[in-house]
Design a protein around this motif. Structure first.
Motif, mmCIF file in Angstrom:
data_model
loop_
_atom_site.group_PDB
_atom_site.id
_atom_site.type_symbol
_atom_site.label_atom_id
_atom_site.label_comp_id
_atom_site.label_asym_id
_atom_site.label_seq_id
_atom_site.Cartn_x
_atom_site.Cartn_y
_atom_site.Cartn_z
ATOM 1 N N ALA A 144 18.185 -0.700 14.187
ATOM 2 C CA ALA A 144 18.727 0.350 13.327
ATOM 3 C C ALA A 144 19.746 -0.212 12.341
ATOM 4 O O ALA A 144 19.766 0.167 11.163
ATOM 5 N N ALA A 147 17.972 -2.033 9.544
ATOM 6 C CA ALA A 147 17.403 -1.111 8.557
ATOM 7 C C ALA A 147 18.462 -0.606 7.584
ATOM 8 O O ALA A 147 18.159 -0.305 6.425
ATOM 9 N N ARG A 208 9.806 -2.422 17.216
ATOM 10 C CA ARG A 208 11.094 -1.781 16.913
ATOM 11 C C ARG A 208 11.351 -1.735 15.408
ATOM 12 O O ARG A 208 11.821 -0.730 14.869
ATOM 13 N N GLU A 211 9.414 0.941 13.665
ATOM 14 C CA GLU A 211 9.910 2.274 13.991
ATOM 15 C C GLU A 211 11.098 2.690 13.132
ATOM 16 O O GLU A 211 11.314 3.882 12.913
ATOM 17 N N VAL A 212 11.879 1.702 12.645
ATOM 18 C CA VAL A 212 13.080 2.053 11.879
ATOM 19 C C VAL A 212 12.876 1.921 10.370
ATOM 20 O O VAL A 212 13.837 2.049 9.613
#
Length: 285
Positions: A144, A147, A208, A211-212
């Protein structure tokens, strides 16, 4: 210019619980004492740890939208200096003050913080890199944060040097660890670990990142070789995760026994390396 900025106070180490410096699956090797132990001897770490293939550095640099690079867990600056030499403007984030100071003394701007807790102060970067460190980053919070700090169209590139010892020497080293550290079988496993040790981590990290908000990730692999002398290997292996937490007499015993095994094969040996990378481009907003 020597610059260090502290983002959060350093945490104090706990009692050590040695384990292998190897990631499994999608979770980081989250043992805090091991993570904090790499800074015990930054000069040795910087001297003994290998660089990354020039071809990999050039490939990452060629695909950047601009010159700014954020190097996560920059340590003593091994990868960061390679990117600087390639013309990039590098900012390092490093939680260990000792490692950060070593890197800063050699011209790297370093901000002291865990990446997950680091405040980018509104900055965005063209490229985010991490060499041999992303398995210490929380997989959810780290993705996260990446990103947030990689600009749209920018690239993240996370890479590791994985090695394979000659089979007979790997068995001999594992036997040494079994005799000197019988309560720590992870070191025996580490001596036999091969070039695909990071495959589960790469797959989980790719998931991962997507996903972000990163585009589907690629995996790169750069194969290379290096010959180690007895002296060079005895300098290198104490930098592997957890060795700094062992009693000095145990490390000395390991060096003596491993040195004898290297002498038995002629005083030097070849190591097969694979630098494995998971990389993705930040999707346009």
């Amino acid at each position: 210019m020597t610059t260090i900025a502290r983002d959060t106070p350093p945490e104090q180490p706990r009692d050590p619980v040695p384990q292998a410096d190897k990631p499994i699956g999608d979770q980081p090797t989250a043992d805090k004492p091991i993570a904090e132990s790499f800074g015990d001897d930054p000069e040795r770490y910087n001297r003994a740890r290998p660089d990354y293939p020039r071809e990999l550095i050039d490939r990452i640099v060629a695909g950047r939208p601009g010159r700014s690079v954020l190097d996560v867990g920059c340590g003593t600056g091994i990868a960061a200096r390679q990117f600087q030499a390639a013309g990039c403007e590098v900012t390092g984030v490093e939680p260990d003050e000792r490692m950060a100071a070593f890197a800063a003394e050699r011209g790297l701007h370093v901000e002291i913080a865990k990446f997950e807790d680091w405040d980018p102060a509104g900055r965005a970067f063209d490229t985010l890199t991490a060499g041999m460190t992303w398995h210490w980053v929380d997989p959810v919070a780290g993705a996260a944060q990446a990103a947030r700090v990689v600009r749209p169209g920018g690239r993240i590139a996370l890479f590791w040097n994985a090695f394979q010892l000659p089979p007979d020497l790997a068995k001999a080293f594992a036997k040494v660890y079994a005799e000197i550290l019988p309560d720590h079988p992870m070191y025996q496993h580490g001596a036999r670990a091969g070039k695909d040790i990071y495959a589960p981590l790469l797959a989980g990290t790719a998931k991962r990142l997507h996903e972000v908000g990163f585009d589907p990730a690629e995996q790169w692999r750069d194969e290379w070789q290096r010959t180690y002398t007895r002296t060079e290997w005895l300098d290198l292996f104490p930098t592997f995760g957890g060795h700094a937490l062992l009693p000095r007499e145990k490390v000395a015993a390991l060096q003596e026994a491993i040195g004898a095994e290297v002498d038995a094969v002629g005083g030097e040996f070849g190591v097969e390396y694979a630098t494995v990378t998971v990389t993705a481009v930040r999707a346009d907003s």
